[in-house]
Motif scaffolding. Structure first.
Motif, PDB file in Angstrom:
ATOM      1  N   LYS A   8       0.833  -1.205   0.000  1.00 41.99           N
ATOM      2  CA  LYS A   8       0.000   0.000   0.000  1.00 41.99           C
ATOM      3  C   LYS A   8       0.867   1.254   0.000  1.00 41.99           C
ATOM      4  O   LYS A   8       0.587   2.227  -0.700  1.00 41.99           O
ATOM      5  CB  LYS A   8      -0.930   0.033   1.210  1.00 41.99           C
ATOM      6  N   GLU A   9       1.920   1.242   0.796  1.00 47.35           N
ATOM      7  CA  GLU A   9       2.821   2.401   0.886  1.00 47.35           C
ATOM      8  C   GLU A   9       3.571   2.595  -0.432  1.00 47.35           C
ATOM      9  O   GLU A   9       3.739   3.718  -0.907  1.00 47.35           O
ATOM     10  CB  GLU A   9       3.808   2.218   2.041  1.00 47.35           C
ATOM     11  N   ALA A  10       4.026   1.508  -1.041  1.00 48.39           N
ATOM     12  CA  ALA A  10       4.727   1.593  -2.324  1.00 48.39           C
ATOM     13  C   ALA A  10       3.796   2.174  -3.394  1.00 48.39           C
ATOM     14  O   ALA A  10       4.214   3.018  -4.203  1.00 48.39           O
ATOM     15  CB  ALA A  10       5.238   0.216  -2.733  1.00 48.39           C
ATOM     16  N   ASP A  11       2.533   1.747  -3.406  1.00 52.22           N
ATOM     17  CA  ASP A  11       1.557   2.285  -4.368  1.00 52.22           C
ATOM     18  C   ASP A  11       1.328   3.773  -4.135  1.00 52.22           C
ATOM     19  O   ASP A  11       1.240   4.558  -5.081  1.00 52.22           O
ATOM     20  CB  ASP A  11       0.224   1.549  -4.266  1.00 52.22           C
ATOM     21  N   ARG A  12       1.244   4.165  -2.872  1.00 54.46           N
ATOM     22  CA  ARG A  12       1.032   5.573  -2.551  1.00 54.46           C
ATOM     23  C   ARG A  12       2.203   6.425  -3.051  1.00 54.46           C
ATOM     24  O   ARG A  12       2.012   7.484  -3.628  1.00 54.46           O
ATOM     25  CB  ARG A  12       0.867   5.750  -1.036  1.00 54.46           C
ATOM     26  N   ARG A  18       3.975  10.037  -9.684  1.00 52.85           N
ATOM     27  CA  ARG A  18       3.316  10.210 -10.977  1.00 52.85           C
ATOM     28  C   ARG A  18       2.585  11.544 -11.021  1.00 52.85           C
ATOM     29  O   ARG A  18       2.680  12.280 -12.002  1.00 52.85           O
ATOM     30  CB  ARG A  18       2.336   9.065 -11.236  1.00 52.85           C
ATOM     31  N   ASP A  19       1.903  11.899  -9.954  1.00 54.19           N
ATOM     32  CA  ASP A  19       1.198  13.176  -9.902  1.00 54.19           C
ATOM     33  C   ASP A  19       2.171  14.347  -9.952  1.00 54.19           C
ATOM     34  O   ASP A  19       1.905  15.366 -10.576  1.00 54.19           O
ATOM     35  CB  ASP A  19       0.332  13.270  -8.647  1.00 54.19           C
ATOM     36  N   ALA A  20       3.308  14.206  -9.292  1.00 54.65           N
ATOM     37  CA  ALA A  20       4.302  15.275  -9.281  1.00 54.65           C
ATOM     38  C   ALA A  20       4.891  15.486 -10.676  1.00 54.65           C
ATOM     39  O   ALA A  20       5.205  16.613 -11.063  1.00 54.65           O
ATOM     40  CB  ALA A  20       5.399  14.956  -8.285  1.00 54.65           C
ATOM     41  N   ASP A  21       5.006  14.419 -11.444  1.00 53.31           N
ATOM     42  CA  ASP A  21       5.569  14.518 -12.794  1.00 53.31           C
ATOM     43  C   ASP A  21       4.521  14.891 -13.840  1.00 53.31           C
ATOM     44  O   ASP A  21       4.871  15.181 -14.987  1.00 53.31           O
ATOM     45  CB  ASP A  21       6.208  13.190 -13.196  1.00 53.31           C
ATOM     46  N   ALA A  22       3.263  14.911 -13.472  1.00 54.41           N
ATOM     47  CA  ALA A  22       2.195  15.166 -14.440  1.00 54.41           C
ATOM     48  C   ALA A  22       2.338  16.536 -15.094  1.00 54.41           C
ATOM     49  O   ALA A  22       2.109  16.681 -16.297  1.00 54.41           O
ATOM     50  CB  ALA A  22       0.829  15.035 -13.771  1.00 54.41           C
ATOM     51  N   GLU A  23       2.702  17.541 -14.327  1.00 51.00           N
ATOM     52  CA  GLU A  23       2.835  18.888 -14.881  1.00 51.00           C
ATOM     53  C   GLU A  23       3.931  18.924 -15.945  1.00 51.00           C
ATOM     54  O   GLU A  23       3.757  19.513 -17.004  1.00 51.00           O
ATOM     55  CB  GLU A  23       3.126  19.893 -13.779  1.00 51.00           C
TER      56      GLU A  23
END
Length: 61
Positions: A8-12, A18-23
Motif C-alpha cells: 500500500k505504501e509503495a503504491d502511494r 506520478r502526480d508530481a511529474d504530471a505537470e
C-alpha cells in the motif's frame, strides 16, 4: 526491520511521484510549442515597447 515498503505504501509513493511529474509531462504534449511561442512573443513585444519608451525619454504612468 525490513527496508522494503508495504504494498500500500509503495503504491502511494508511485501515485505521488506520478502526480508530481504530471505537470512536466503536460508541457510535452503536442501543441504546447505554440503556447511557448506566444508567451515568448508577448515578452519580446513588452521588452521592445519598454525600450522604445526609455529611448523617447517618457516615463510610464
Amino acid at each position: 526491520m525490513s527496508d522494503e515498503l508495504e504494498p500500500k505504501e509503495a503504491d502511494r509513493i508511485r501515485r505521488r511521484d506520478r502526480d508530481a511529474d504530471a505537470e512536466q509531462r503536460a508541457l510535452l504534449r503536442p501543441g504546447m510549442g505554440k503556447v511557448f511561442k506566444q508567451i515568448l512573443d508577448q515578452q519580446a513585444k513588452a521588452a521592445k515597447e519598454e525600450l522604445a519608451t526609455k529611448r523617447r525619454g517618457h516615463k510610464p504612468g
